[in-house]
Design a protein around this motif. Structure first.
Motif, PDB file in Angstrom:
ATOM      1  N   GLY A  64     -30.530 -33.098  31.500  1.00 11.60           N
ATOM      2  CA  GLY A  64     -29.254 -33.159  30.805  1.00 11.60           C
ATOM      3  C   GLY A  64     -28.373 -31.943  31.033  1.00 11.60           C
ATOM      4  N   ARG A  65     -28.964 -30.808  31.403  1.00 16.81           N
ATOM      5  CA  ARG A  65     -28.209 -29.580  31.649  1.00 16.81           C
ATOM      6  C   ARG A  65     -27.934 -29.330  33.127  1.00 16.81           C
ATOM      7  NH1 ARG A  65     -32.138 -27.791  27.965  1.00 16.81           N
ATOM      8  NH2 ARG A  65     -33.204 -26.680  29.619  1.00 16.81           N
ATOM      9  N   MET A  66     -28.456 -30.180  34.011  1.00 17.67           N
ATOM     10  CA  MET A  66     -28.263 -29.970  35.448  1.00 17.67           C
ATOM     11  C   MET A  66     -26.828 -30.278  35.854  1.00 17.67           C
ATOM     12  SD  MET A  66     -31.586 -31.605  37.288  1.00 17.67           S
ATOM     13  CE  MET A  66     -33.219 -30.958  37.088  1.00 17.67           C
ATOM     14  N   ASN A  67     -26.324 -29.505  36.831  1.00 19.07           N
ATOM     15  CA  ASN A  67     -25.023 -29.829  37.405  1.00 19.07           C
ATOM     16  C   ASN A  67     -25.211 -30.903  38.474  1.00 19.07           C
ATOM     17  OD1 ASN A  67     -25.855 -28.563  39.791  1.00 19.07           O
ATOM     18  ND2 ASN A  67     -24.950 -26.625  39.197  1.00 19.07           N
ATOM     19  N   LYS A  68     -24.127 -31.348  39.029  1.00 21.31           N
ATOM     20  CA  LYS A  68     -24.169 -32.459  39.984  1.00 21.31           C
ATOM     21  C   LYS A  68     -25.039 -32.142  41.201  1.00 21.31           C
ATOM     22  CE  LYS A  68     -21.227 -35.859  42.211  1.00 21.31           C
ATOM     23  NZ  LYS A  68     -19.871 -36.385  42.313  1.00 21.31           N
ATOM     24  N   ALA A  69     -24.886 -30.953  41.768  1.00 19.19           N
ATOM     25  CA  ALA A  69     -25.676 -30.586  42.953  1.00 19.19           C
ATOM     26  C   ALA A  69     -27.166 -30.559  42.640  1.00 19.19           C
ATOM     27  CB  ALA A  69     -25.216 -29.243  43.498  1.00 19.19           C
ATOM     28  N   ALA A  70     -27.526 -30.042  41.468  1.00 18.75           N
ATOM     29  CA  ALA A  70     -28.935 -29.994  41.082  1.00 18.75           C
ATOM     30  C   ALA A  70     -29.499 -31.392  40.871  1.00 18.75           C
ATOM     31  CB  ALA A  70     -29.108 -29.149  39.824  1.00 18.75           C
ATOM     32  N   LEU A  71     -28.706 -32.267  40.254  1.00 19.87           N
ATOM     33  CA  LEU A  71     -29.153 -33.649  40.065  1.00 19.87           C
ATOM     34  C   LEU A  71     -29.361 -34.351  41.403  1.00 19.87           C
ATOM     35  CD1 LEU A  71     -26.860 -34.608  37.071  1.00 19.87           C
ATOM     36  CD2 LEU A  71     -29.367 -34.630  37.047  1.00 19.87           C
ATOM     37  N   ILE A  72     -28.447 -34.145  42.324  1.00 13.56           N
ATOM     38  CA  ILE A  72     -28.574 -34.760  43.653  1.00 13.56           C
ATOM     39  C   ILE A  72     -29.834 -34.234  44.349  1.00 13.56           C
ATOM     40  CG2 ILE A  72     -27.535 -34.841  45.967  1.00 13.56           C
ATOM     41  CD1 ILE A  72     -24.787 -34.945  44.464  1.00 13.56           C
ATOM     42  N   ALA A  73     -30.084 -32.938  44.251  1.00  9.53           N
ATOM     43  CA  ALA A  73     -31.278 -32.345  44.864  1.00  9.53           C
ATOM     44  C   ALA A  73     -32.545 -32.886  44.211  1.00  9.53           C
ATOM     45  CB  ALA A  73     -31.225 -30.826  44.753  1.00  9.53           C
ATOM     46  N   PHE A  74     -32.543 -32.975  42.898  1.00  9.34           N
ATOM     47  CA  PHE A  74     -33.701 -33.500  42.170  1.00  9.34           C
ATOM     48  C   PHE A  74     -33.987 -34.935  42.599  1.00  9.34           C
ATOM     49  CE2 PHE A  74     -35.509 -35.733  38.471  1.00  9.34           C
ATOM     50  CZ  PHE A  74     -36.650 -34.981  38.254  1.00  9.34           C
ATOM     51  N   LEU A  75     -32.945 -35.754  42.642  1.00  9.93           N
ATOM     52  CA  LEU A  75     -33.114 -37.153  43.040  1.00  9.93           C
ATOM     53  C   LEU A  75     -33.539 -37.280  44.497  1.00  9.93           C
ATOM     54  CD1 LEU A  75     -30.105 -38.599  41.062  1.00  9.93           C
ATOM     55  CD2 LEU A  75     -32.515 -39.182  40.698  1.00  9.93           C
ATOM     56  N   ALA A  76     -33.001 -36.432  45.363  1.00  9.47           N
ATOM     57  CA  ALA A  76     -33.403 -36.464  46.774  1.00  9.47           C
ATOM     58  C   ALA A  76     -34.888 -36.156  46.914  1.00  9.47           C
ATOM     59  CB  ALA A  76     -32.573 -35.472  47.579  1.00  9.47           C
ATOM     60  N   ALA A  77     -35.383 -35.227  46.106  1.00  8.28           N
ATOM     61  CA  ALA A  77     -36.808 -34.883  46.139  1.00  8.28           C
ATOM     62  C   ALA A  77     -37.668 -36.059  45.696  1.00  8.28           C
ATOM     63  CB  ALA A  77     -37.081 -33.674  45.251  1.00  8.28           C
ATOM     64  N   LYS A  78     -37.082 -36.948  44.919  1.00  4.35           N
ATOM     65  CA  LYS A  78     -37.795 -38.140  44.453  1.00  4.35           C
ATOM     66  C   LYS A  78     -37.558 -39.333  45.373  1.00  4.35           C
ATOM     67  CE  LYS A  78     -39.221 -35.851  40.946  1.00  4.35           C
ATOM     68  NZ  LYS A  78     -40.540 -35.243  41.041  1.00  4.35           N
ATOM     69  N   GLY A  79     -36.797 -39.129  46.451  1.00  4.66           N
ATOM     70  CA  GLY A  79     -36.542 -40.196  47.417  1.00  4.66           C
ATOM     71  C   GLY A  79     -35.430 -41.148  47.009  1.00  4.66           C
ATOM     72  N   VAL A  80     -34.578 -40.724  46.085  1.00  2.29           N
ATOM     73  CA  VAL A  80     -33.488 -41.574  45.600  1.00  2.29           C
ATOM     74  C   VAL A  80     -32.192 -41.171  46.294  1.00  2.29           C
ATOM     75  CG1 VAL A  80     -32.154 -42.280  43.578  1.00  2.29           C
ATOM     76  CG2 VAL A  80     -34.605 -41.816  43.355  1.00  2.29           C
ATOM     77  N   GLU A  81     -31.547 -42.124  46.956  1.00  3.32           N
ATOM     78  CA  GLU A  81     -30.240 -41.861  47.554  1.00  3.32           C
ATOM     79  C   GLU A  81     -29.181 -42.028  46.471  1.00  3.32           C
ATOM     80  OE1 GLU A  81     -29.173 -43.606  51.285  1.00  3.32           O
ATOM     81  OE2 GLU A  81     -31.275 -43.738  51.895  1.00  3.32           O
ATOM     82  N   THR A  82     -28.214 -41.122  46.478  1.00  2.45           N
ATOM     83  CA  THR A  82     -27.189 -41.157  45.444  1.00  2.45           C
ATOM     84  C   THR A  82     -25.825 -41.482  46.055  1.00  2.45           C
ATOM     85  OG1 THR A  82     -26.867 -38.777  45.667  1.00  2.45           O
ATOM     86  CG2 THR A  82     -28.389 -39.514  43.973  1.00  2.45           C
TER      87      THR A  82
END
Length: 102
Positions: A64-82
């Motif tokens: 909930g506190r992550m910025n957009k770049a951090a969320l994209i990086a987190f999701l990329a690490a999980k294999g999720v394309e955004t």
């Protein structure tokens, strides 16, 4: 001479990553110019190139506190394309199923 931190990154570089780097006083240089052995950042996710990032974890409150770049990086690490036009709220919604218990 400056004490400005240098980060080598692949291109294209996401605008959000560039803006965050500029705000933090970090100079970004194309990965093609990186000295041998230097860590390189993926210009799309912000994650280190060639490192195993599959074990990245976050709690729901951290997400909930992550910025957009951090969320994209987190999701990329999980294999999720955004999607490029996703909002922070949409990205957080995609990330919440991967959250650790608080």
């Amino acid at each position: 001479m400056t004490d400005r931190k240098i980060v080598y990154a692949t291109h294209p570089l996401r605008a959000e990553l560039k803006a965050e780097a500029n705000k933090a006083g970090v100079k970004i240089i194309d990965a093609a110019f990186a000295p041998a052995g230097e860590r390189i950042m993926d210009g799309q996710t912000g994650l280190p190139v060639g490192e195993d990032v599959s074990g990245i974890t976050a709690t729901a409150s951290q997400i909930g506190r992550m910025n957009k770049a951090a969320l994209i990086a987190f999701l990329a690490a999980k294999g999720v394309e955004t999607p490029n036009d996703a909002t922070n709220a949409q990205l957080a919604g995609l990330a919440l199923p991967f959250a650790e218990q608080d």
